[in-house]
Scaffold this motif. Structure first.
Motif, PDB file in Angstrom:
ATOM      1  N   ARG A 180      26.818  29.210  23.255  1.00 16.23           N
ATOM      2  CA  ARG A 180      27.806  28.018  23.267  1.00 16.23           C
ATOM      3  C   ARG A 180      28.222  27.702  24.729  1.00 16.23           C
ATOM      4  NH1 ARG A 180      31.180  29.287  17.723  1.00 16.23           N
ATOM      5  NH2 ARG A 180      29.608  29.609  16.485  1.00 16.23           N
ATOM      6  N   ARG A 210      26.137  27.399  27.483  1.00 10.42           N
ATOM      7  CA  ARG A 210      24.913  27.361  28.247  1.00 10.42           C
ATOM      8  C   ARG A 210      25.079  25.991  28.888  1.00 10.42           C
ATOM      9  NH1 ARG A 210      20.210  30.711  27.683  1.00 10.42           N
ATOM     10  NH2 ARG A 210      19.058  28.888  28.547  1.00 10.42           N
ATOM     11  N   ASP A 211      25.532  24.797  28.307  1.00  8.11           N
ATOM     12  CA  ASP A 211      25.755  23.607  28.611  1.00  8.11           C
ATOM     13  C   ASP A 211      26.584  23.328  29.862  1.00  8.11           C
ATOM     14  OD1 ASP A 211      27.946  24.376  27.065  1.00  8.11           O
ATOM     15  OD2 ASP A 211      28.255  21.955  26.821  1.00  8.11           O
ATOM     16  N   ARG A 212      27.530  24.534  30.225  1.00  5.29           N
ATOM     17  CA  ARG A 212      28.262  24.260  31.338  1.00  5.29           C
ATOM     18  C   ARG A 212      27.423  24.869  32.878  1.00  5.29           C
ATOM     19  NH1 ARG A 212      34.660  26.045  30.444  1.00  5.29           N
ATOM     20  NH2 ARG A 212      34.580  24.777  32.292  1.00  5.29           N
ATOM     21  N   ALA A 242      24.392  24.058  33.352  1.00  4.03           N
ATOM     22  CA  ALA A 242      23.028  23.088  34.152  1.00  4.03           C
ATOM     23  C   ALA A 242      23.470  22.293  35.299  1.00  4.03           C
ATOM     24  CB  ALA A 242      22.892  22.175  32.992  1.00  4.03           C
TER      25      ALA A 242
END
Length: 238
Positions: free
Chosen positions: A188, A190-192, A194
């Motif tokens: 939860r 991973r998007d931080r 990129a």
């Protein structure tokens, strides 16, 4: 009121308890017995090196022998003498108050490797070890550093899905084998990662196996670069 409180409860050295001029400080004798990593240091792990700083990156034998997954790193202390005592008190002695001055020392050491927009991330503990210890000392350090540096902090970005063996007493190769693939990015979070640079924070670096596993996990999840900051660097195996 503040002056009255200081008369009743004067600031004490965080190491020996003697009176000092300000809160969360070391007295002069304890400062002198605490080996800070200063002068010319390895650009990958922060260990002190002989010679003068020429402005060009220099590397210790350990980092030349085993190239790191991260690009640059710094250490605030050498893990010896009073520095070892302070690190152990923070890690195993419930001295969470030590995280405050330690984060200041860590920020001072890490400034050369900080980048705008970095995400500050602590090395994780396995959940059962966290339950036993009640806190993650790396997360306390990373929170203080991120706050002082004005950088984003994500204390739960990394996880340890499986418990790993105690590494004390293991050689470098055994440490790397034990930690291969042992750290992962929280699904939860991973998007931080990129397109961002990451600053990994830990209390102690010995072989670098734990930081290697953490750095590889970050890079595999989309981080563009990983750098490290550790409170203390073990120099005995260098």
């Amino acid at each position: 009121m503040q002056s009255a409180l200081r008369l009743i409860y004067p600031p004490r050295c965080v190491s020996c308890g003697d009176t000092v001029a300000q809160d969360f400080a070391l007295c002069l004798p304890c400062w002198g017995q605490t080996p800070f990593a200063a002068g010319l240091v390895c650009d990958a792990c922060g260990t002190p090196l002989p010679g003068q700083d020429s402005g060009q990156p220099e590397y210790c034998d350990a980092c030349l022998t085993r190239p790191r997954a991260w690009t640059r790193g710094r250490a605030a202390l050498v893990y010896a003498d009073n520095a070892r005592k302070l690190v152990l008190a923070l890690k195993h002695g419930d001295r969470t108050d030590l995280a405050r001055p330690a984060a200041v020392w860590l920020l001072r050491a890490a400034r050369p490797v900080l980048m705008p927009g970095m995400l500050v991330v602590p090395v994780p503990l396995h959940r059962w070890r966290l339950v036993r210890r009640r806190y993650n000392q790396a997360a306390l350090l990373s929170a203080g550093l991120a706050r002082a540096a004005g950088l984003d902090h994500c204390p739960d970005l990394l996880i340890r899905p499986h418990a790993t063996p105690i590494l004390d007493g293991l050689g470098a190769e055994a440490r790397f084998a034990a930690l291969d693939g042992a750290i992962a990015v929280h699904p939860r979070r991973r998007d931080r990662l990129a397109g961002r640079g990451v600053l990994l924070v830990d209390d102690v670096m010995t072989s670098g196996a734990t930081l290697e596993a953490a750095a590889r996990a970050c890079l595999a999840a989309g981080a563009v670069e990983v750098r490290i900051a550790v409170l203390a660097r073990v120099a005995q195996n260098l």
